[in-house]
Design a protein around this motif. Sequence first.
Motif, PDB file in Angstrom:
ATOM      1  N   ALA A 167       0.697  -1.386   0.180  1.00 56.11           N
ATOM      2  CA  ALA A 167      -0.023  -0.225   0.151  1.00 56.11           C
ATOM      3  C   ALA A 167       0.823   1.227  -0.176  1.00 56.11           C
ATOM      4  O   ALA A 167       0.672   2.326  -0.795  1.00 56.11           O
ATOM      5  CB  ALA A 167      -0.950   0.142   1.591  1.00 56.11           C
ATOM      6  N   ILE A 168       2.081   1.070   0.679  1.00 56.04           N
ATOM      7  CA  ILE A 168       3.052   2.368   0.997  1.00 56.04           C
ATOM      8  C   ILE A 168       3.389   2.616  -0.558  1.00 56.04           C
ATOM      9  O   ILE A 168       3.448   3.619  -1.080  1.00 56.04           O
ATOM     10  CB  ILE A 168       4.057   2.024   1.814  1.00 56.04           C
ATOM     11  CG1 ILE A 168       3.538   2.065   3.228  1.00 56.04           C
ATOM     12  CG2 ILE A 168       5.176   3.142   1.594  1.00 56.04           C
ATOM     13  CD1 ILE A 168       4.207   1.918   4.273  1.00 56.04           C
ATOM     14  N   VAL A 169       3.971   1.322  -1.407  1.00 57.17           N
ATOM     15  CA  VAL A 169       4.657   1.704  -2.567  1.00 57.17           C
ATOM     16  C   VAL A 169       3.284   2.321  -3.647  1.00 57.17           C
ATOM     17  O   VAL A 169       3.909   3.223  -4.278  1.00 57.17           O
ATOM     18  CB  VAL A 169       4.951   0.256  -2.792  1.00 57.17           C
ATOM     19  CG1 VAL A 169       5.609   0.473  -4.465  1.00 57.17           C
ATOM     20  CG2 VAL A 169       6.132  -0.357  -2.287  1.00 57.17           C
ATOM     21  N   GLU A 170       2.427   1.767  -3.514  1.00 52.52           N
ATOM     22  CA  GLU A 170       1.182   2.255  -4.457  1.00 52.52           C
ATOM     23  C   GLU A 170       0.885   3.644  -4.076  1.00 52.52           C
ATOM     24  O   GLU A 170       0.657   4.387  -4.976  1.00 52.52           O
ATOM     25  CB  GLU A 170      -0.300   1.593  -4.235  1.00 52.52           C
ATOM     26  CG  GLU A 170       0.020   0.151  -4.732  1.00 52.52           C
ATOM     27  CD  GLU A 170      -1.309  -0.747  -4.672  1.00 52.52           C
ATOM     28  OE1 GLU A 170      -1.705  -1.338  -5.327  1.00 52.52           O
ATOM     29  OE2 GLU A 170      -1.745  -0.646  -3.369  1.00 52.52           O
ATOM     30  N   GLY A 171       1.063   4.069  -2.721  1.00 52.68           N
ATOM     31  CA  GLY A 171       0.964   5.420  -2.385  1.00 52.68           C
ATOM     32  C   GLY A 171       1.932   6.291  -3.056  1.00 52.68           C
ATOM     33  O   GLY A 171       1.579   7.374  -3.180  1.00 52.68           O
ATOM     34  N   VAL A 172       3.170   5.945  -2.749  1.00 54.52           N
ATOM     35  CA  VAL A 172       4.219   6.886  -3.376  1.00 54.52           C
ATOM     36  C   VAL A 172       4.062   6.957  -4.768  1.00 54.52           C
ATOM     37  O   VAL A 172       4.466   8.301  -5.364  1.00 54.52           O
ATOM     38  CB  VAL A 172       5.591   6.192  -2.773  1.00 54.52           C
ATOM     39  CG1 VAL A 172       6.654   7.032  -3.555  1.00 54.52           C
ATOM     40  CG2 VAL A 172       5.734   6.225  -1.312  1.00 54.52           C
ATOM     41  N   ILE A 173       3.954   5.980  -5.639  1.00 53.68           N
ATOM     42  CA  ILE A 173       3.749   6.040  -7.017  1.00 53.68           C
ATOM     43  C   ILE A 173       2.765   6.944  -7.165  1.00 53.68           C
ATOM     44  O   ILE A 173       2.508   7.950  -8.136  1.00 53.68           O
ATOM     45  CB  ILE A 173       3.377   4.758  -7.613  1.00 53.68           C
ATOM     46  CG1 ILE A 173       4.486   3.839  -7.520  1.00 53.68           C
ATOM     47  CG2 ILE A 173       3.072   4.691  -8.994  1.00 53.68           C
ATOM     48  CD1 ILE A 173       4.469   2.448  -7.868  1.00 53.68           C
ATOM     49  N   GLY A 174       1.454   6.994  -6.400  1.00 55.92           N
ATOM     50  CA  GLY A 174       0.351   7.788  -6.783  1.00 55.92           C
ATOM     51  C   GLY A 174       0.941   9.352  -6.294  1.00 55.92           C
ATOM     52  O   GLY A 174       0.273  10.219  -7.164  1.00 55.92           O
ATOM     53  N   LEU A 175       1.447   9.370  -5.463  1.00 56.54           N
ATOM     54  CA  LEU A 175       1.898  10.916  -5.039  1.00 56.54           C
ATOM     55  C   LEU A 175       2.547  11.402  -6.133  1.00 56.54           C
ATOM     56  O   LEU A 175       2.669  12.650  -6.544  1.00 56.54           O
ATOM     57  CB  LEU A 175       2.584  10.813  -3.728  1.00 56.54           C
ATOM     58  CG  LEU A 175       1.838  10.893  -2.391  1.00 56.54           C
ATOM     59  CD1 LEU A 175       2.824  10.876  -1.323  1.00 56.54           C
ATOM     60  CD2 LEU A 175       0.866  12.090  -2.220  1.00 56.54           C
ATOM     61  N   ALA A 176       3.667  10.700  -6.793  1.00 53.84           N
ATOM     62  CA  ALA A 176       4.529  10.821  -7.803  1.00 53.84           C
ATOM     63  C   ALA A 176       3.759  11.442  -8.907  1.00 53.84           C
ATOM     64  O   ALA A 176       4.349  12.586  -9.546  1.00 53.84           O
ATOM     65  CB  ALA A 176       5.569   9.961  -8.048  1.00 53.84           C
ATOM     66  N   LYS A 177       2.891  10.774  -9.440  1.00 53.42           N
ATOM     67  CA  LYS A 177       2.005  11.030 -10.370  1.00 53.42           C
ATOM     68  C   LYS A 177       1.051  12.413 -10.411  1.00 53.42           C
ATOM     69  O   LYS A 177       1.182  13.246 -11.062  1.00 53.42           O
ATOM     70  CB  LYS A 177       0.989   9.773 -10.937  1.00 53.42           C
ATOM     71  CG  LYS A 177       1.833   8.597 -11.234  1.00 53.42           C
ATOM     72  CD  LYS A 177       0.877   7.612 -11.897  1.00 53.42           C
ATOM     73  CE  LYS A 177       1.562   6.270 -12.355  1.00 53.42           C
ATOM     74  NZ  LYS A 177       0.694   5.178 -12.609  1.00 53.42           N
ATOM     75  N   ALA A 178       0.749  12.543  -8.978  1.00 56.12           N
ATOM     76  CA  ALA A 178      -0.109  13.609  -8.780  1.00 56.12           C
ATOM     77  C   ALA A 178       0.862  14.918  -8.795  1.00 56.12           C
ATOM     78  O   ALA A 178       0.275  16.048  -9.137  1.00 56.12           O
ATOM     79  CB  ALA A 178      -0.879  13.254  -7.297  1.00 56.12           C
ATOM     80  N   PHE A 179       1.865  14.911  -8.386  1.00 57.73           N
ATOM     81  CA  PHE A 179       2.602  16.054  -8.118  1.00 57.73           C
ATOM     82  C   PHE A 179       3.757  16.124  -9.372  1.00 57.73           C
ATOM     83  O   PHE A 179       4.595  16.802  -9.338  1.00 57.73           O
ATOM     84  CB  PHE A 179       3.597  16.216  -6.877  1.00 57.73           C
ATOM     85  CG  PHE A 179       2.820  16.496  -5.595  1.00 57.73           C
ATOM     86  CD1 PHE A 179       2.939  17.687  -5.457  1.00 57.73           C
ATOM     87  CD2 PHE A 179       1.902  15.484  -4.825  1.00 57.73           C
ATOM     88  CE1 PHE A 179       2.057  18.078  -4.351  1.00 57.73           C
ATOM     89  CE2 PHE A 179       1.366  15.789  -3.891  1.00 57.73           C
ATOM     90  CZ  PHE A 179       1.269  17.183  -3.446  1.00 57.73           C
TER      91      PHE A 179
END
Length: 921
Positions: free
Chosen positions: A850-862
């Motif tokens: 879940a953390i890995v998915e979250g970091v990838i999502g943050l990177a895409k968002a920003f």
Amino acid sequence: MTFVFGFSLLIASFALYISLAERNSLYGNSLKNTTSLAKTLAVGSRSWVLANDVIGLQEVVRSLQSHSALQYAIIISPKGRVLAHTDPNKVGLYMADDASLSLLNTSNKVVIMRENSSLVDIAVPVRFGDRVIGWARVSQSRIQENADLRSVIWRNISFVLFAFVASLFAALLIARRLSSGMKMLVGVADQIQAGNTVARANVLVGADEILTLGNSMNKMLNSLALAEQQVRDNEKKYRTILDGVDAFIYLKDMDGHYLFANRPICELWQVKMEDIIGSGDEKFFDVATVDNLRRNDRKVLQDGEILKTEETNKAVETGQTTIFESTKLPLHNEDGTIYGLCGISVDITERKRIEDKLQLSADIITHAREGVIITDISANIIEVNDAVTRMTGYSREELIGQNPRILQSGMQSPEFYADMWRDLTIKGYWSGELWNRHKNGEIIAEMKTISAVLNNNGVIQNYVALSTDITVMKKHQGQLEHIAHYDMLTGLPNRVLLADRLAKAISQSKRRKQSLAVAFLDLDGFKDVNDTHGHKVGDELLISISHEMSKALRDGDTLARIGGDEFVVLLTDLEDDNDCEIIMARLLELASNPINVNNIILQVSVSIGITLYPKDFSDADQLVRHADQAMYAAKQAGRNCYHWFDVEYDVALKTKHENIEQIRKALNKDQFVLYYQPKVNMKTGVVIGTEALIRWQDPQRGLVPPGVFLPVIENNSLSIEIGNWVIKTALSQISSWQVTGLSLPVSINIGALQLQQDDFVVRLSEHLADHPDVSPEMLELEILETSALEDIIKTSERMLACQRLGVHFALDDFGTGYSSLTYLKRLPAHILKIDQSFVCDMLDDPDDLAIVEGVIGLAKAFQRQVIAEGVETIAHGELLLKLGCEQAQGYGIARPMPAENIPEWVATWHPDASWKCISDG
């Protein structure tokens, strides 16, 4: 002739059998070889069949054309369509022959399509899991096998012809030997008559009479040889016994000539046996020795009795004199007459030398001025010399049989004697001073050395004590020692005596496994007393306060004055810290009591620093210094108190300082190197850069990883020096790669302390200016999220300044710190690195996933790039690609490697096929 033809027929049958067996072996190997080749083709083509890559399959088929026996190789689909063929013109056609059509209905196993004397044709299923996705078919000719088989057949025909000729020749030879058998036996008989017992009858084939006669003759000769061998064996056995005896054994006849001498005699005289037999003593000894030996020999031969005597012999060749203990006895014939003598001599030269030496030692001991006491293993006195009787007042008769403890004065403790016996047992000797008591009661001082005397087996059999009376010297020494070891004002032990007692106390503490304490005392307010009332009053105060503080101590403790108003207390035999604290509290109380000096009421206090041994495992001087340091802490704490020395903090401080110095020396000696770990795009297969990782090439320990030495220099200025070295080295490496045509960006880790330096941007700019051929965009700085948060505003400004130079930034180990959207927004880093701890466990741990998915999502968002560390397996890469993360590094891609290995790795690396499938999908 019947035998000849029968034997030839047998050989021909055997040759036919060999030919058939060789045919089966050759054809069997051909079948195995073709099957193996078909299986190899099936395995090698599986991935290409799955991908429906006809070009790739054609390359796989073409790789088999190096096999000389290959007829053709085919890969067909389950419906019979030719996917690849050694004849490219047949690719795309459907196999219509009966054999191929029958293959399509066959279960998934190896199929022999055709096998005859000309060729073998094998089909092997191409499987993906349990499903057949095609067939690999290989056909090879048997031209070579048939050629080898023809060679075998011709060789066997030649062998049969040879056997026929050989058997015919053997038959003729046997007939001839029948007539020569008797002549052979007659010749053997003539040899035996001439004394040659080694001769044997060799003709044992023919008529029964010849065979029987030859065997009988051989049995007779064997029995004779056995009897002679037994005689020789007995002679050898007795000779071995005599040669092995540790004595000189010889036989002489009535005229004194030697009949026999054993090996020790030959070795002693360095001659052979034949040089001794028949010779007399005059050949080996001087005239005086010969006369004495003959006199003893005549006595034995005339009296007929055994003679035991000592003989001193002087050799002619060497001139060496040897003393023997000889036993000589007469030798009798069966009728009782004497025909010679036997002598047995033992070399006792060394024994006589030892006896003389012992006598000399006894004379020396008797007349020595030092006292000598010899005891048995039980320490009972068995001998003393005259010096002992003079020293102790006891007569020899009074001391023999007594234990030396009758001389004890009582001035040594039981532990003293226990230590003495321990040294005697372990070391084999003891040396030192002790006090004994004279018979009249006076105390005498002795310098004594006691040694254990061992026998030949290394076992103690006696003790020898050497004593010197040092009573007068000790009295004079005592006077000098008091002056040298005691304070003239207070009468307390001074610094010299304290050092001696402290050293002994440390040794005693080690033996008893108990603690000791060293306390450093400094009077509070003593300077004011001196300034106000004068030094004379101050001296009187020191005397009085010394007496008061002495009351707090136990027997065996030491209060020493080491100068001015400074004192040291030595406490021994402590069970725990509480014992020491009780005494310290008592010292504080007694030192602070008012004291009347010349009708002046004075009051001071004391500050005390304490260290405890062996918790503080230091030498004597260091213990005092540590106590002194603790005393200053007590002063700072408000005085009139005591403070313990912090051992763990001091050790850690010293260890860290030593490690930092080692690392500094390593930097100065150019012992650091950079390893580089590739970073790749798993989707495109492009190597996007490398991360520079520092290593310490230690001459003793080898290659030391950064986790061992980087934490030591954290927050130390040395970390800045090493950080600058890493930047310069990485830029130089980028430049070196560019010369070879390799353009590869490098990322380096920047520590928090280095990033916080005001001149960081200036220094970075200077490093870039030193390498004008390197574009700043080739350099990426990785900072830890936690270090960036210490002063986010300053960090952000510094990052922006570096970006204006063209340098990129990445947030390393993202997710392990205090990640927030605000921080991510304010820190101008274009890459987020997912920490390897999350990536490694994401296959099994839902939280990490879940953390890995979250970091990838943050990177895409920003709108940040994202790269994953810790890709250890193909499965890690597959999951990351599915989650949308294409860039990665880790051991599953490449381990960190020296710079010189990078170009070859970049040239040969390609992504895993499963990653490519995910990317294509």
